[in-house]
Scaffold this active site. Structure first.
Site, PDB file in Angstrom:
ATOM      1  N   SER A 203     -70.011 -56.580 -69.509  1.00 53.09           N
ATOM      2  CA  SER A 203     -71.467 -56.586 -69.579  1.00 53.09           C
ATOM      3  C   SER A 203     -71.958 -55.184 -69.945  1.00 53.09           C
ATOM      4  CB  SER A 203     -72.062 -57.082 -68.258  1.00 53.09           C
ATOM      5  OG  SER A 203     -73.442 -57.333 -68.380  1.00 53.09           O
ATOM      6  N   ASP A 273     -68.987 -82.381 -75.558  1.00 58.29           N
ATOM      7  CA  ASP A 273     -67.729 -82.141 -74.856  1.00 58.29           C
ATOM      8  C   ASP A 273     -66.519 -82.630 -75.646  1.00 58.29           C
ATOM      9  OD1 ASP A 273     -65.815 -81.527 -72.984  1.00 58.29           O
ATOM     10  OD2 ASP A 273     -66.398 -83.076 -71.555  1.00 58.29           O
ATOM     11  N   ASP A 276     -63.962 -81.339 -79.267  1.00 54.20           N
ATOM     12  CA  ASP A 276     -62.587 -80.829 -79.288  1.00 54.20           C
ATOM     13  C   ASP A 276     -61.552 -81.910 -78.968  1.00 54.20           C
ATOM     14  OD1 ASP A 276     -62.919 -81.201 -76.550  1.00 54.20           O
ATOM     15  OD2 ASP A 276     -63.219 -79.080 -76.125  1.00 54.20           O
ATOM     16  N   ASP A 280     -63.400 -82.973 -70.799  1.00 52.59           N
ATOM     17  CA  ASP A 280     -62.942 -82.230 -69.621  1.00 52.59           C
ATOM     18  C   ASP A 280     -63.998 -81.290 -69.051  1.00 52.59           C
ATOM     19  OD1 ASP A 280     -62.995 -80.389 -71.665  1.00 52.59           O
ATOM     20  OD2 ASP A 280     -60.935 -79.677 -71.398  1.00 52.59           O
ATOM     21  N   ASP A 417     -71.512 -67.836 -72.091  1.00 56.12           N
ATOM     22  CA  ASP A 417     -72.201 -66.699 -71.489  1.00 56.12           C
ATOM     23  C   ASP A 417     -73.685 -66.807 -71.811  1.00 56.12           C
ATOM     24  OD1 ASP A 417     -73.247 -64.187 -70.814  1.00 56.12           O
ATOM     25  OD2 ASP A 417     -71.465 -63.103 -71.488  1.00 56.12           O
ATOM     26  N   HIS A 457     -70.635 -65.544 -67.684  1.00 57.69           N
ATOM     27  CA  HIS A 457     -70.773 -64.117 -67.963  1.00 57.69           C
ATOM     28  C   HIS A 457     -69.720 -63.322 -67.180  1.00 57.69           C
ATOM     29  CE1 HIS A 457     -72.661 -60.468 -69.254  1.00 57.69           C
ATOM     30  NE2 HIS A 457     -72.981 -60.086 -68.021  1.00 57.69           N
TER      31      HIS A 457
END
Length: 569
Positions: A203, A273, A276, A280, A417, A457
């Protein structure tokens, strides 16, 4: 690989007998020598413009408290009120004046089993908080470790008001001063200088690491930065912009937190979701998700607890779109999947201006502690970008001096993030490539980004987020935890000292984020610009069912936006 195996030897994170690596052996002081040196070093140190407060032996297993820490600093992840020290260290505390009206508090933790390595930790937000968890973690790994309060105590920006020296400490001087002083203390204590120097931060800590690479390339040989907060003003502006989009809780545009969590978040997963090929709870590459909330808009007979208004749908669309002022790109979109993160629900989507943005505009940009930050708009945001005190933007693309001395820069970024969009790291990587005129393979020699799917994050999240980036409370990870294949700190050590660069990092998700309950899933996270791709047949919780595939469509930003971003200096 290391010529000597690295092992953990206790149920809790314990490094007291660890030799972290094969290229540098631990410096084994006789116990009496280490203890006596620690007890006397404070009185023997002579550091210009500094006051040494204490040196004390802290033994493994000590429950160390930090009563001198500002209460606002207490954070269970990085700056806890107390922690159990995992290895013997000599703890040295001191203050260093950086000008007539500014200075830093800092600590140096010197491990009994020193590997010859030095490391500086970073900070977070606008805080002046030593990150004790990082100091405990890395000193236990055998690094002589330093941390500073970044030139002020606590998480308020009030210390910046009309004091550019304190601000200068925050932007870069505190870290650099801590490094210079810390290396001198290390040499005085052990009787020899460090052999390699490292950095670890996320950060704001990520921005600090990049600032060191750009302006003080001699400070570190290896730098680990996560969730990098460079393009600082753009990030701060974006947090203000988010409020302008959502409005206060009484606005028709406002989306209540429970709706984000219970209605929009699940709908994001419903739409994205399985892009891909695996359902999950982890969107492996959120850049492929072009979420559309229109299906949630209430009909006349709709149930308001499970639908949203047209005005709220527009709010969602705007947040999931890049932020422009006119034709000028400011920041990437809120990443789909990040809307349900603690940072989004606790800071960004609450119907108020995020604290960090409030503090920055009041005490730095406008110099008005009573400023009503809810009135800010495009003119204020552009003023902030133009101001750029001490080049806090940290966006210089010329890091050739760091490269030319053999430095290695390893970045990682959680792909959900909310605080700092993951594309922020990609923007800077491509900016360096463009500035230096380097191909991807040439960049790979010294600069790599690892994209951590399912990570919020800096840590936590539904994905395999634990990549050895820190010390986490219930940590009993097993004897292979420090394997450089799965520990980003040790991967950087191996890259610097053995020349083996990390193509992936093996992340782990523990059941309920509780290490003692066992592994829920593992995944090898790919370096940019590769995408982790499921083979369609194997156990999706196992890393061998995925592979890194080179792709070119990994950004949600329009081409003209990308061209503009990469031309910035």
């Amino acid at each position: 690989m290391f010529s000597q195996p690295v092992a953990l030897v206790a149920a809790t994170l314990s490094f007291s007998s660890l030799v972290a690596g094969g290229l540098i052996s631990a410096v084994n002081f006789r116990r009496a020598d280490f203890d006596s040196t620690c007890s006397s070093i404070a009185s023997r140190l002579s550091i210009p413009n500094a006051t040494v407060f204490s040196s004390s032996l802290v033994t493994k297993g000590t429950n160390l408290t930090f009563p001198e820490q500002d209460p606002s600093c207490v954070n269970p992840t990085v700056s806890p009120a107390s922690l159990v020290v995992p290895a013997d260290v000599c703890r040295i505390t001191l203050a260093v004046n950086t000008s007539e009206r500014s200075g830093i508090n800092m600590e140096t933790w010197l491990p009994r089993n020193w590997t010859g390595r030095f490391l500086s930790t970073g900070n977070g937000g606008i805080g002046g908080c030593i990150q004790y968890a990082d100091m405990a973690y890395t000193s236990a790994l055998g690094f002589a470790t330093v941390g500073t309060n970044n030139g002020h105590n606590g998480t308020s920006g009030r210390f910046f008001l009309n004091n550019s020296d304190v601000l200068e400490d925050f932007v870069f001087r505190a870290i650099h001063t801590g490094v210079v002083v810390g290396k001198d203390i290390t040499k005085a204590f052990y009787g020899s200088a460090h052999t390699k120097s490292y950095y670890l931060g996320c950060s704001t800590g990520g921005r600090q690491g990049l600032k060191s690479v750009q302006d003080f390339p001699e400070d570190f040989d290896g730098v680990v930065v996560g969730g990098v907060g460079n393009q600082w003003a753009n990030i701060v502006d974006n947090w203000s912009h988010i409020f302008n989009v959502t409005g206060s809780p009484d606005a028709v545009t406002f989306v209540p937190l429970e709706v984000w969590k219970n209605v929009i978040g699940p709908d994001v997963l419903k739409q994205c979701d399985t892009i891909d090929k695996v359902e999950d709870g982890v969107i492996e590459d959120p850049s492929l998700c072009n979420y559309d909330p229109s299906g949630l808009v209430c009909s006349d007979s709709g149930n308001n607890s499970s639908c949203i208004t047209a005005e709220q749908a527009e709010t969602v669309k705007r947040l999931f779109s890049p932020f422009f002022i006119g034709n000028e790109f400011i920041q990437s979109r809120l990443t789909p999947g990040a809307e349900s993160s603690p940072e989004a629900l606790g800071l960004l989507l609450t119907g108020d201006v995020a604290t960090f943005s409030t503090e920055w505009f009041r005490f730095v940009v406008n110099k008005d502690p009573d400023l009503d930050v809810k009135t800010l708009g495009p003119a204020d945001w552009l003023k902030n970008i133009e101001l750029d005190p001490f080049k806090i933007s940290t966006f210089s693309g010329d890091i050739s001096a760091f490269r030319d001395r053999g430095g290695k820069l390893l970045a990682y970024h959680g792909q959900i993030d909310a605080m700092i969009p993951p594309n922020n790291s990609v923007i800077y990587y491509n900016h360096v490539s463009d500035t230096l005129g380097l191909s991807r393979s040439q960049m790979d020699d010294f600069y790599r980004i690892l994209r951590i799917s399912g990570m919020f994050h800096c840590s936590l999240g539904p994905g395999a987020w634990n990549v050895g980036q820190g010390l986490f409370g219930d940590t009993s990870p097993g004897s292979d935890y420090l394997d450089p294949e799965k520990n980003i700190v040790m991967a950087t050590v191996r890259w610097v000292e053995e020349g083996t660069a990390p193509d992936t990092i093996l992340g782990t998700k523990f059941v309920n984020d509780t290490n003692s309950l066992g592994v829920e899933l593992s995944r090898r996270h790919c370096m940019y610009p590769f995408r982790n791709t499921y083979d369609g047949v194997g156990d999706s919780t196992k890393p061998e069912s995925w592979s890194c595939q080179l792709v070119s469509d990994s950004s949600p930003e329009p081409v003209d936006v990308l061209q503009h971003m990469f031309s910035l200096e």
